[in-house]
Design an enzyme around this catalytic site. Structure first.
Site, PDB file in Angstrom:
ATOM      1  N   LYS A  61      -4.739   3.373 -20.565  1.00 21.42           N
ATOM      2  CA  LYS A  61      -4.889   3.677 -21.984  1.00 21.42           C
ATOM      3  C   LYS A  61      -3.594   3.368 -22.739  1.00 21.42           C
ATOM      4  O   LYS A  61      -3.104   2.254 -22.719  1.00 21.42           O
ATOM      5  CB  LYS A  61      -5.324   5.137 -22.146  1.00 21.42           C
ATOM      6  CG  LYS A  61      -6.486   5.568 -21.250  1.00 21.42           C
ATOM      7  CD  LYS A  61      -7.727   4.752 -21.446  1.00 21.42           C
ATOM      8  CE  LYS A  61      -8.968   5.374 -20.812  1.00 21.42           C
ATOM      9  NZ  LYS A  61      -8.934   5.579 -19.366  1.00 21.42           N
ATOM     10  N   ASP A  69      -3.275  16.497 -17.388  1.00 22.96           N
ATOM     11  CA  ASP A  69      -3.559  15.121 -17.794  1.00 22.96           C
ATOM     12  C   ASP A  69      -2.998  14.953 -19.204  1.00 22.96           C
ATOM     13  O   ASP A  69      -3.502  15.533 -20.159  1.00 22.96           O
ATOM     14  CB  ASP A  69      -5.069  14.887 -17.763  1.00 22.96           C
ATOM     15  CG  ASP A  69      -5.462  13.477 -18.184  1.00 22.96           C
ATOM     16  OD1 ASP A  69      -4.634  12.772 -18.797  1.00 22.96           O
ATOM     17  OD2 ASP A  69      -6.615  13.079 -17.920  1.00 22.96           O
ATOM     18  N   ARG A 129       0.820  -1.213   0.000  1.00 24.42           N
ATOM     19  CA  ARG A 129       0.000   0.000   0.000  1.00 24.42           C
ATOM     20  C   ARG A 129       0.849   1.256   0.000  1.00 24.42           C
ATOM     21  O   ARG A 129       0.402   2.331  -0.418  1.00 24.42           O
ATOM     22  CB  ARG A 129      -0.947  -0.001   1.210  1.00 24.42           C
ATOM     23  CG  ARG A 129      -1.828   1.251   1.292  1.00 24.42           C
ATOM     24  CD  ARG A 129      -2.945   1.117   2.316  1.00 24.42           C
ATOM     25  NE  ARG A 129      -2.469   0.880   3.650  1.00 24.42           N
ATOM     26  CZ  ARG A 129      -2.056   1.831   4.499  1.00 24.42           C
ATOM     27  NH1 ARG A 129      -2.037   3.103   4.133  1.00 24.42           N
ATOM     28  NH2 ARG A 129      -1.657   1.506   5.712  1.00 24.42           N
ATOM     29  N   TYR A 153     -12.312  15.072 -19.356  1.00 25.11           N
ATOM     30  CA  TYR A 153     -12.866  13.730 -19.262  1.00 25.11           C
ATOM     31  C   TYR A 153     -14.035  13.748 -18.273  1.00 25.11           C
ATOM     32  O   TYR A 153     -13.975  14.414 -17.236  1.00 25.11           O
ATOM     33  CB  TYR A 153     -11.762  12.772 -18.815  1.00 25.11           C
ATOM     34  CG  TYR A 153     -12.255  11.451 -18.293  1.00 25.11           C
ATOM     35  CD1 TYR A 153     -12.955  10.571 -19.128  1.00 25.11           C
ATOM     36  CD2 TYR A 153     -12.041  11.076 -16.976  1.00 25.11           C
ATOM     37  CE1 TYR A 153     -13.418   9.361 -18.639  1.00 25.11           C
ATOM     38  CE2 TYR A 153     -12.491   9.868 -16.491  1.00 25.11           C
ATOM     39  CZ  TYR A 153     -13.187   9.013 -17.331  1.00 25.11           C
ATOM     40  OH  TYR A 153     -13.654   7.821 -16.847  1.00 25.11           O
TER      41      TYR A 153
END
Length: 383
Positions: free
Chosen positions: A199, A174, A48, A102
């Site tokens: 992506k 982004d 984590r 987005y």
């Protein structure tokens, strides 16, 4: 790696790779363990905490490709975006957002950010006067996309980075659509760069992942947030992401060529009312994109002349593209953003941004250019 081996294709294959290799394996292994023995100097290596061997290996490769001091892989693109924003904004702070986004990011900033006590203003990404007018004493950051999703507009990116530096703001971008093959935002002054690594960075439509890159200090702050929110990257997903990165340059260049060829074909077809792709000379941001980018990415959008009914018929008539959201894989995908990537926005909000029901978004893969163009020609002739 020697500084003399700094070309992108070589970095994609060799950056972050240990020499000598682990056990002689040319492919970096998957370290699936969640916890590791405490080293003599103290500290904890824990999944984590995003500091296990597979995670740090991926971080090194990602940082090299974006030209950053450090990188942090996350469990999704939205984990990267939300973590980057959490690392710079607190309750009472103000964030300026440049351009159309987005759908998931738009929903996060309009519906969730207010619960965090953040104030958010959306501004015209091409209008510096609007950025100045939006400034407040409590403004902490400005956020944008390199190429907007889904309308593929290109903001005044150099201007945004300079504006942020001038006013002491954190600049966050982004960079999913161009990828570092086509554009490296740190080179023009952006502080934090985010990707949905689901992506094109991965490129095989088989993982969900994200990444943030930046200075060591900024990534340390993002890392502290990610540890608490728990969006760390799974080791097996990290292994697959590293595999995809090695062929990134080859895939993106084919996608650049495919997207431009299809955009030019559609622009000249009587059944298509409008086409948007930054590589087209007719695109309003073409000059800016040509100056900033080494290629224009895999995504274009268009609207059929006969509207929604024609859009739906086209999606059914095409043979090669899959009707599906997402982008960046080796296969071509086609979708209507109004019912997929931007379905979380209200119809009024979509329409205000220009995301009409008949808008079609195409994310090209690496198939033969001629086959893709022929498929569109045959499909358009049949409807």
């Amino acid at each position: 790696m020697s500084a003399s081996y700094s070309r992108f294709e070589t970095l994609a294959v060799h950056a972050g790779e240990p020499r000598p290799t682990h056990g002689g394996s040319i492919v970096f292994p998957i370290f699936q363990g969640t916890v590791y023995e405490t080293p003599p100097e103290g500290g904890v290596d824990y999944l984590r905490y995003s500091n296990t061997p597979t995670q740090t290996y991926v971080h090194d490769k990602l940082a090299a490709l974006e030209g950053a001091e450090a990188a942090l892989a996350t469990a999704s693109g939205m984990a990267a975006i939300s973590t980057a924003l959490h690392s710079v904004a607190s309750a009472g702070d103000h964030v300026i957002v440049a351009g159309t986004l987005y759908g998931g990011t738009h929903v996060f900033l309009t519906e969730h950010a207010p619960h965090l006590g953040w104030n958010v203003d959306f501004v015209d990404a091409a209008d510096p006067a609007a950025w100045e007018a939006a400034l407040r004493p409590e403004t902490k950051a400005i956020y944008t996309e390199s190429i907007s999703n889904p309308l593929v507009r290109v903001p005044d990116l150099a201007g945004i980075a300079a504006f942020a530096a001038r006013h002491g703001l954190s600049s966050i971008i982004d960079n999913t659509f161009p990828t570092p093959v086509n554009f490296r935002p740190h080179q023009i002054g952006f502080d934090l760069v985010c990707h949905s690594a689901t992506k094109t960075l991965n490129g095989h439509s088989d993982i969900v992942a994200g990444v943030i890159t930046g200075s060591a200090d900024r990534i340390a702050k993002a890392h502290a947030c990610l540890k608490l929110y728990g969006g760390s990257l799974d080791p097996h997903a990290g292994f697959l992401l590293a595999r995809g990165l090695k062929t990134l340059a080859l895939r993106v260049r084919q996608q650049n060529a495919n997207a431009l060829a299809i955009a030019r074909f559609l622009e000249g077809h009587r059944a298509i009312a409008e086409v948007a792709y930054p590589g087209l000379e007719s695109h309003p941001d073409h000059a800016r994109a040509a100056e900033l980018f080494d290629g224009f990415g895999p995504v274009l959008c268009f609207r059929p002349a006969a509207g929604l009914d024609a859009a739906e018929k086209l999606l059914k008539a095409l043979e090669l593209p899959y009707v599906a959201p997402s982008l960046g894989g080796v296969e071509t995908l086609i979708t209507r953003p109004a019912i997929t990537s931007h379905a979380g926005m209200s119809p009024e909000a979509r329409s205000a941004e220009g995301i009409e029901d008949d808008l079609v978004r195409l994310a090209v893969g690496i198939e033969a250019t001629e086959d893709l163009v022929d498929d569109f020609k045959n499909a358009l002739d049949s409807i």
